[in-house]
Design an enzyme around this catalytic site. Sequence first.
Site, PDB file in Angstrom:
ATOM      1  N   LYS A   1       0.484  -1.399   0.014  1.00 41.37           N
ATOM      2  CA  LYS A   1      -0.061   0.211   0.027  1.00 41.37           C
ATOM      3  C   LYS A   1       1.038   1.809  -0.013  1.00 41.37           C
ATOM      4  CE  LYS A   1      -4.421  -1.536   0.460  1.00 41.37           C
ATOM      5  NZ  LYS A   1      -5.240  -1.141  -0.660  1.00 41.37           N
TER       6      LYS A   1
ATOM      7  N   GLU B   1      -9.748   6.263   2.554  1.00 45.23           N
ATOM      8  CA  GLU B   1     -10.393   5.542   3.493  1.00 45.23           C
ATOM      9  C   GLU B   1     -10.241   4.025   3.840  1.00 45.23           C
ATOM     10  OE1 GLU B   1     -10.155   5.649   0.326  1.00 45.23           O
ATOM     11  OE2 GLU B   1      -9.486   3.432  -0.313  1.00 45.23           O
TER      12      GLU B   1
ATOM     13  N   SER C   1       1.902  -9.523  -1.290  1.00 41.40           N
ATOM     14  CA  SER C   1       1.278  -8.320  -0.841  1.00 41.40           C
ATOM     15  C   SER C   1       1.918  -7.892   0.313  1.00 41.40           C
ATOM     16  CB  SER C   1       0.512  -8.216  -1.027  1.00 41.40           C
ATOM     17  OG  SER C   1      -0.518  -8.667  -0.665  1.00 41.40           O
TER      18      SER C   1
END
Lengths: 396, 257
Positions: free
Chosen positions: A92, A114, A380
């Site tokens: 991220k 968000e 990830s």
Amino acid sequence: MAHTNYRVTDKGYYGDFGGAYIPEMLYPNIEELRNNYLNIIAQPDFQAEFQSLLKDYVGRPSPLYLAKRLSEKYGATIYLKREDLNHTGAHKINNTIGQILLAEKLGKKRIIAETGAGQHGVATATVCALKGLECVIYMGEVDIERQAPNVARMKMMGATVVPATSGSKTLKDATNEAMRDWINNPVDTHYIIGSVVGPHPYPEMVSRFQSIISEETKKQLIEHTGSPSPDYVLACVGGGSNAMGMFYHFLDDEHVKLIAAEAAGLGVNSGHSAATSVLGKEGVLHGSRTILMQTEDGQVIEPYSISAGLDYPGIGPQHAHLHKTKRVEYVSITDAEAMDASLLLSKMEGIIPAIESAHALAQLEKMTFKGDEIVVVCLSGRGDKDLNTFMKYFNL
Amino acid sequence: MNRLKQLFDKKDKDILSVYFTAGYPTLDATLKIAEELQNAGADFLEIGFPYSDPLADGPVIQKSSEVAIANGMTLKVLFEQLKSLREKIHIPVLLMGYANPMIQYGVKEFCKKAAEVGVDGVIVPDLPMYEYEELYKDDFIDNGLSNVFLVTPQTSEERIKKIDGLSSGFIYLLSSSSTTGKALNVSDEIGIYYQRVKDMNLKNPLIIGFGISDQKSFERANQYANGAIVGSAFVKTLTDKDDYLSHIPTFVKAIKG
């Protein structure tokens, strides 16, 4: 032979999907981004700062690790792209670093975002602290309760966490609330969307920031194997940002098979699932035309997955296009399969994966390999955030 | 002839439009509220078809949408209810809602059905001009439906002109960039913005919406525009399932003064 185009058009479309289905109140914000993002990203001083932060702050390049025991077990050469080793524990941060620099160039003073599980919220709070910008994170009331440690992380870094109390009080509602905030604060605020979703240019912009994953992988594969092209590339998909980053530079290399693992929850047809490509229909969600889970009347259905990061009723518009054109194969992995894969990687390689990433790993179990095939799996994120779930599930 | 056009030909100021959500507070409330509003003196109506994720709406209309969906309101049910719309309602009626339910229903079919039951226009805040022009414009025109676009204080003059060209019916002028139900912005800046749009001499009438909640805000909007829309302030008065109609006459009277 005509070559299928997987890239975005200047109107923001990937085939039939994408666009900017936004109320007029958001038009100036979106237009400002659309008119500027490519120029800003291309500027040498932007690139210099972006690359230096990725290297010294995030810790890139992330390793491409040859998982020997896993390779032996499955009879293939399996590499893990270690996004879990990034600062804040997942891919991220690649996107939030890019977007915070963009927001700075656009002169924005306030950042909103968000978050579902809290990983994107943490990655956003992190870059806001880095740049000294005001940070407001919208998070579903239900998720705030489920993900208390990530809420604490965001608060430590100075972010305000606002509970989304509308609708089902989860990620989709947090996204609605963030968009409502942006409507009400159109001038000084930048909205850092965390996945390849939302109105154009977000899906394209987030893909580009995440594309560092496949850019590095190709170079690292040459070092490891002599060739930049593996046989298979696997990634998990919620909204789909790590998968887009992992697929980005392989899209036009048609003999690389791309596989995306969606969360089937308790089973695709159990009524508790997030397998959008199977259960979804075309429509509009959060500003783009895509595939989403919805009722016959067009009301959005709340998805379910044990992993909060895959718990989203849609997929990014480019994924919808890659699904429709069959460039990427979308598969469904249940909670149980993902949990088993988490334990397997922990025991065989000493790496505890995020449950999201374990959905991609679980697909290995269902494949048969010819022996010399090369497989890259995007790891990830790391599993630290999922310890509570692991403890309950495995009675640890 | 389109009832909206007839209305604007006849009346060019102090037009009052009222928004309410279909199927709220009870499933069968839709036509009863419409009739009561007409009797009370509303000039035209906007009937909202509910959506689970109404991102341009504030808490009041979000809540009404949620309740309406739980009550069983869908586009199918709504069109069924509206079959008898024109038995008693003669003022213009628009449908307002989000793109996704309309797309699921099928936009062509939606437009056909809307025209059949006597709807005059449609407002879809998240259906942008480009997609409207490319994909759906003909469906609206073929069925004689007005399509109404929104303009905000941030909308450029060039874009307002384009919107005016594509609109039929009226232009929905937002009092500020906000979600529905926020207090009206009464700064001088907003007067300058209203005046700026008024001075553009657009072909479409201007109706101001968002933040209109009482006589004062209604009057102020009418200094610059042909009329104004009340939404959240009205929906707020409908919470009582057993007695939601009796307040309507006093509410409308209080707004019109």
